[in-house]
Design an enzyme around this catalytic site. Sequence first.
Site, PDB file in Angstrom:
ATOM      1  N   SER A   1      47.358 -16.249 -16.309  1.00 11.18           N
ATOM      2  CA  SER A   1      45.956 -16.088 -15.980  1.00 11.18           C
ATOM      3  C   SER A   1      45.662 -15.003 -14.939  1.00 11.18           C
ATOM      4  CB  SER A   1      45.403 -17.416 -15.482  1.00 11.18           C
ATOM      5  OG  SER A   1      45.978 -17.759 -14.246  1.00 11.18           O
TER       6      SER A   1
ATOM      7  N   SER B   1      51.515 -17.916 -14.627  1.00 12.86           N
ATOM      8  CA  SER B   1      50.339 -17.049 -14.463  1.00 12.86           C
ATOM      9  C   SER B   1      50.512 -15.830 -13.553  1.00 12.86           C
ATOM     10  CB  SER B   1      49.153 -17.872 -13.966  1.00 12.86           C
ATOM     11  OG  SER B   1      48.577 -18.574 -15.037  1.00 12.86           O
TER      12      SER B   1
ATOM     13  N   LYS C   1      43.282 -12.364  -6.465  1.00 17.04           N
ATOM     14  CA  LYS C   1      42.804 -13.115  -7.632  1.00 17.04           C
ATOM     15  C   LYS C   1      41.590 -13.949  -7.223  1.00 17.04           C
ATOM     16  CE  LYS C   1      44.682 -16.271 -11.167  1.00 17.04           C
ATOM     17  NZ  LYS C   1      45.889 -17.055 -11.554  1.00 17.04           N
TER      18      LYS C   1
END
Lengths: 92, 484
Positions: free
Chosen positions: B153, B177, B78
Site C-alpha cells: 500500500s 506494504s 505516507k
Amino acid sequence: MKISIDHIASLARLSVSEEEKSLFGAQLESILSYMDKLNELDTSAVDPTSHVLEISNVTREDVTAQSLDREDALANAPDKTEKFYRVPKIIE
Amino acid sequence: MELHSLGIAELRRMLDKGEITAKDVVSSVCSRIDAVEEKIKAYVTITREEAFAMAEEADRERAGGVKKALSGIPLAIKDNMCTRGVPTTCSSKILKNFVPPYESTVTAKLKERGYVLSGKTNLDEFAMGSSTENSGFHTTNNPWDTERIPGGSSGGSAAAVAADECIAALGSDTGGSIRQPAALCGVVGMKPTYGRVSRYGLVAFASSLDQIGPITKNVTDCAILLNAISGRDLRDCTSAPVEVPDFTAAIGKEIKGMKIGVPKEYFIEGLDPAVERAVREAIGKLESLGATAVDVSLPHTGYAVATYYVLATSEASSNLARYDGVKYGFRAEGKDLVDTYMKTRAAGFGPEVKRRIMLGTYALSSGYYDAYYKKAQQVRTLIKDDFEKAFREVDVIVTPTSPTAAFRRGEKTDDPLQMYLADIFTISVNLAGVPGISVPCGFTAEGLPVGLQLIGRHFDEETLLTAAFAYEQSTDWHARKPAL
C-alpha cells in the site's frame, strides 16, 4: 456455509446496497473457502499467538501530564456545540 | 547531477561542506515534482510552503553551528502518519478533511533531526491493498512504466523515491506494504522488527502487524533513517524496551561466513521465471562475496495468506469502528444515531475497506470466533516457529519480495483473492514479527525492477543491512533510474 450479509453489515454498522450485498456475498464466500485451508492443520496442541512480543502490563507512573487541548480535540468534529461533540438525538 | 536524484548521505556531505544549502535541495525537489508529478501522482498533499520554511530553519541552524542528522533533507511521509496541522487522509474519503491535532512519534523524531516534509504520499485506503488502486482519491503510477501499478500500500512513497520526487520516504508495512512497492519501484524498503519503531500516530490498520519503516534510494540511507525513527516510546506500549544500535555501523562489514537460508517454499509455481532468475543470481552473488547458501524449510508458508487475512481483517474491523462520523472525519446525516453511523460508513469507506470490515466482523462474530480467529492465531504460532527453527541454522533468509514484477492497472482489481496473493512472500514476516528488507536485484525483459527480500532474526536489522549493503555494492541495480 451461507453468510448473512445483512447480519454482518448490521454488526459492522455499515449500510449496504442490494448490489453490494450480492457482490460482497459472492466475494466473501470465495475468500472464506480459501481460508478453510487452515483446517488442514491440526492445531489442537498449539497455543494461539495474539502478539509476537513478550510484553505485558505496560504501565506508567500515575502522574498528570499535558494532554490534548479541548479545542484541538474538537477541531475536527463534523458537528459540535461549545464543549461537546453533537450527535442526532438518541432519547425519545 | 541534479540534487533531487541524490541520497541522504551524499546530500548531507555536501550540506556539511557548505557546497549547497537546504533551500537548494528543496528547490530541486520541488522542480522535480513540478516536472513529473502529473505522470506519477505519488502525493496526496504537497507541502511546498512548509518545506521551504523547514529548509530555511535548517539553513539558519547550520549557519549557527547546529548539526542534525537529517537537517535540510526532504522526506515524503505516507499519508497514514499524523502530521500536526497537515492533512492526514489515509487516502480515504472518510478522513478527507482530517487535520491531526498531534504529531506521530516518527515524524516528531524526524523533526528533532531537522528533516523537511516534502508532502504526504498516496496509499491504498487505510493501507489495505497491494497496488495503490484502492486509494479513495487517485491511482499512483509506476515510474518505470506508467501503465503499471507501483505496488502497495505504500505505493506513493515508493514511487516518489523512485521518481526522485523526494530524497527518501517513510512507509508502513502490515503484510508487505513497504517491501512489495519498494521491489516494484526498484528502491530499498525495510520493515523493521515489530516493536522497533513506535506506532503512535500511525493510523491503525492491524495493530499486531503494523510497523513503520524507511523507503530509500540505497541501503546506507535505510540505516540512516532507521537510526532516526527507532526506539521505545511510552506512547506505544508495544514499542520494545530494547537497545537501539547505530545501524550505520552495520554498513560495510564483510559477509564472509554468513549463512543464508533459501526456503524451497518460496520458489513455487506462479513465481515469474524472470524474478526467479534474478533472485537466484543474487544468491550466487552473495555466495561469491563469501556467504554460504543452504536450503531451509518454512513448511507453513502456504498457510500465511489465509492466516493473515483472518487476523488482519479482524483487527481492522475493530480498529475502524472509530470512524463513526462523531469526533472527526466525514458525516452523513441519518434519521437517528445508528442510521448516521451506517450511512457515514457506507459513504465514507471504499469497497476494499468495506469488504475487509465485513470479513473481519464475520471472523469475530459469535459462533465463528474459534473457527477463524483463534484458528488463525494458532497457525500464526506455527509460522513463527518455522522462522525460529530456520534461524537456528542460518543468519538471514533470502527470497523474492514479490512473485511478479509490477502488474498493469486494473489487472487484479476484479478478484480480491488474486490481489491478496500478491503478498504471498511478504506476509509471513509480519506474522512472525521479524524484520525484512527488499533491495533491487535486477530487471525483467520489459525493464521492470525485481526485488530481493532478506529476512532476519528479531531485532537483528544489522545483519540484514550488512548483507543488503554488500550485495548492493557488488551490483549497480540501485543506481539505475527510470526514464521520465
